[in-house]
Structures are given as structure tokens and as C-alpha cells.
Design a protein around this motif. Structure first.
Motif, mmCIF file in Angstrom:
data_model
loop_
_atom_site.group_PDB
_atom_site.id
_atom_site.type_symbol
_atom_site.label_atom_id
_atom_site.label_comp_id
_atom_site.label_asym_id
_atom_site.label_seq_id
_atom_site.Cartn_x
_atom_site.Cartn_y
_atom_site.Cartn_z
ATOM 1 N N ASN A 1 20.681 -32.230 -1.360
ATOM 2 C CA ASN A 1 20.725 -33.141 -0.219
ATOM 3 C C ASN A 1 21.927 -32.839 0.676
ATOM 4 O O ASN A 1 21.820 -32.874 1.908
ATOM 5 C CB ASN A 1 20.785 -34.586 -0.700
ATOM 6 N N LEU B 1 18.948 -39.572 2.643
ATOM 7 C CA LEU B 1 18.588 -38.701 1.533
ATOM 8 C C LEU B 1 19.118 -39.367 0.265
ATOM 9 O O LEU B 1 20.274 -39.161 -0.127
ATOM 10 C CB LEU B 1 19.196 -37.305 1.709
ATOM 11 N N LYS C 1 14.478 -38.614 2.877
ATOM 12 C CA LYS C 1 13.870 -38.389 1.563
ATOM 13 C C LYS C 1 14.260 -39.574 0.685
ATOM 14 O O LYS C 1 15.367 -39.667 0.169
ATOM 15 C CB LYS C 1 14.360 -37.082 0.950
#
Length: 393
Positions: free
Chosen positions: A111, A98, A5
Motif C-alpha cells: 500500500n 488503502l 482498497k
């Protein structure tokens, strides 16, 4: 399966170019990479990392992969993620990232929850106790072989919350080498660099207050003084205040020093050091910034709630307008050296990462006992030897 991400995968080529420069200028990490390529000490191991996601850290991640690491989940610290680095790392085999430039505290926690759910991990690499706090909340059934905590902030959080891991946790900041070289010399230089990049102002002649005179605070204050600033120091420890006094800096009560300062730098490792209660003490136009690990050293939300008006200016500067004065905040109080600058110097992090990698080797060799502990002197000596032999003079 956990997926990366990040802000923008298209930034990977830019990130790779930024990493290449650091890789070329970090000879100690290069030595580790060569040795790890032969020995594979991390073969089959999985690592969970929560640290600054920036180019120098990417070089360390490459070294871990070269050492055989099978899986690395890299969670970015708040306020310091470089999107190009995150994109580059996310493209490496076995690495999940992340990390977003605009992540907030709740993003970090989400996260970490997602990362821990993908456990078990063999090794934890923490910076600010984010992993350890979440690990204590989640209480997973698995245990790592051990981990490292990079910062004094992290150790203070563990002590405050009574978190006592039943596996080895080596605290890098307890190392005298880390304190003297990385904290005093490295942070001192990089924080001043970050302030200059953020403001473009002349530091010579400026009255500057540094709140916190540990190793980082001392290094920052010394370098501000070298540039001609009128340096002032406040700390809760009278020993540190006396040290600051004999080193030529003005000391006194916070109520006395704040009205004099045009620039205030927090570097304490603690939360809510400055906030709305200090507004009556600030001079009109005072600039606030933070050099500690977390932006919570300054009560940013409290300032925003108290202000009559908040204006965002170019360069991540916020102007807070109150009834009778204004104050400016740099980079939302995120660590100024990373948020506005490039972080600690290359050579300093070459040393810092040597301490980290040697500590992980101690854990893998079974030489670390359960619980929070400092680095063994042998790690300090070996890191110093590698730097003395590798750095040109």
C-alpha cells in the motif's frame, strides 16, 4: 490513478454514524475546523497519511479537508482499521483509502509503495515510520515540505535503520504533553479497556506483568493497579525499574516475574520482546497481549511454529498448546486498545490531533528546520491552552 482498497464500501453509513459521535465530542478539533474553514492553510496541498484508520482519525481528516487539502491518501496501520471508517473516508472527495482489517506487513508495504508512486506529496503524517522506511527504500526524486512521526516506536525504527530525512520531521511523541496526557492517561485507560473487552475477566487480584515502563507502560500499570491487579514491571532501564518500585509495583528479573503472571502486556516499542524462548517461563494458561505500536513485540510466528496445536477461539483469541502448557494470545498481538477496543479516549485524541495539526502549521510556515526534531514549546503550550479552554470541568 490510485483507487481505494477497503473491505466493504457498503459500510460507509455505519462508519459515518460512528464518526458523528466522535465529531460531536471533540471540541478542539471543531475549533480547528472553524478556523481552517476561514484560513484554508492546506489549500492545494496533498498529504500522505499512514495512521490508525478509525473514527477519531476520520474527524481529523475532515478538518484537513476543510482546511483546503486537495488530495489525501490514507494508508491504514496494521491491526487497527475499522472497516466502516475506511468506507466512510473513501467516499469523501479527494480521499483515497488503502486500509483493510486483515492487512499484514506485506500489505502495508504494498500500500505504501502504491501511495508513494502517486507522489509528490507536500506533507507526510506517519505513525510507526512506515512511510519514512518506504520513502528511504524508494528514494523518490521529490521531497515533501516536511512531515510528522507520531510514535516512539517510529523514532526508534528511524534511529535503528539510520534514516535521517533531509526535510523537517517533527516527532509528536517527544512532546511532554503527548507523553503525560496521551501516553500515560489515554493509553493507560484504553489498553485496560481493550483487555476487558477482549477477555471479560476480572482484573482484581490478577498477577499482571507489564513489560516496558515508559509513559505508556506506567499509565497501563497504574490503571491495572487501581482495578486491584497485582502489578509487576520489567524494563531494561534501571531508572524506570526504580520508578516502578517506588510507585508500588513489584520488579525483578524477567525470569522471576514471567512464571507469576496470569496476564502479560508488552509495551516497549521494540521487536521480539517475547517469543518461544520464554515458553518455559510462562505459567499454564498465561494470556499474552501487546500494547505497543507493532505486533512484532511478540514473536507470534515463532509461537505458532513452536506450538503443538493452535486453536482459534471467538473474539480473536488464539490458544497455543505446547507439550506441558497452554498460552493464549489476544488479537494476534495487534495493539489491544485499538484491535479490541475503541482506541484512546476522545478528549485525549482531541489533544493529540491538536499537536499534529499545529506541527503541520509549523512546517507550512517554514519554522521547522530539516531533520528529526521535537515539537517547539509553543506548540505544546497552544495545544494545552485550547484543551483547557474547551474541555468542561
Amino acid at each position: 490513478m490510485l483507487r481505494s482498497k477497503i473491505d466493504d464500501r457498503a459500510l460507509a453509513p455505519q462508519g459515518e454514524a460512528e464518526v458523528a459521535w466522535r465529531r460531536a465530542k471533540m471540541p478542539v478539533l471543531r475549533q480547528f475546523g472553524e478556523r481552517y474553514g476561514r484560513e484554508k492553510p492546506f489549500a492545494g496541498r496533498s498529504l500522505l497519511i499512514c495512521m490508525h484508520c478509525e473514527p477519531k482519525a476520520a474527524v481529523r481528516t475532515e478538518v484537513l479537508l476543510r482546511g483546503g487539502a486537495e488530495r489525501i491518501v490514507f494508508v491504514g496501520n496494521l491491526g487497527s482499521t475499522k472497516p466502516g471508517t475506511a468506507a466512510y473516508l473513501a467516499g469523501l472527495p479527494g480521499v483515497t483509502v488503502l486500509a483493510g482489517r486483515g492487512d499484514r506487513l506485506e500489505d502495508l508495504r504494498q500500500n505504501l509503495r502504491a501511495a508513494l508512486a502517486e507522489g509528490p506529496y507536500d506533507l507526510l503524517m506517519d505513525n510507526g515510520a512506515g512511510i519514512l522506511q518506504q520513502f528511504a527504500r524508494e528514494a523518490p526524486a521529490w521531497r515533501p515540505l516536511g512531515g510528522i512521526e507520531e510514535t516512539r516506536s517510529g523514532r526508534l525504527i528511524l534511529e535503528r535503520e539510520g534514516i535521517a530525512p533531509d526535510f523537517p520531521l517533527l516527532v509528536i511523541d517527544d512532546s511532554p504533553v503527548k507523553r503525560l496526557i496521551e501516553n500515560e492517561a489515554g493509553v493507560g485507560q484504553s489498553v485496560v479497556d481493550g483487555i476487558l473487552r477482549a477477555t471479560s475477566m476480572l482484573l482484581g487480584g490478577k498477577p499482571v506483568l507489564v513489560v516496558g515502563y515508559g509513559y505508556c507502560g506506567a499509565g497501563i500499570t497504574q490503571r491495572l493497579r487501581a482495578l486491584g491487579s497485582q502489578t509487576m514491571v520489567w524494563d531494561t532501564d534501571p531508572v524506570r525499574l526504580l520508578k516502578a518500585r517506588v510507585e508500588g509495583h513489584r520488579t525483578g528479573a524477567l525470569e522471576e516475574l514471567l512464571p507469576r503472571a496470569e496476564l502479560v502486556v508488552t509495551v516497549t516499542g521494540r521487536f521480539d520482546v517475547l517469543g518461544p524462548r520464554h515458553l518455559p517461563l510462562l505459567r499454564d494458561g498465561a494470556i499474552l497481549c501487546n500494547a505497543g505500536h507493532y505486533n512484532m513485540e511478540i514473536d507470534v510466528e515463532g509461537l505458532r511454529a513452536t506450538a503443538r496445536e493452535v486453536r482459534r477461539l471467538p473474539g480473536e483469541i488464539e490458544e497455543f498448546r505446547f507439550a506441558d502448557r497452554s498460552a493464549y494470545l489476544l488479537q494476534s498481538a495487534n495493539p489491544i486498545n485499538l484491535a479490541a477496543g475503541a482506541g484512546n479516549p476522545l478528549e485525549v485524541m482531541d489533544l493529540g490531533y491538536a499537536l499534529q495539526l499545529l506541527s503541520l502549521e509549523e512546517i507550512l510556515a517554514g519554522r521547522a528546520r530539516p531533520g528529526i526534531q521535537p515539537l517547539p514549546p509553543s506548540v505544546d503550550r497552544e495545544a494545552c491552552r485550547l484543551c483547557l479552554e474547551s474541555w468542561p470541568q
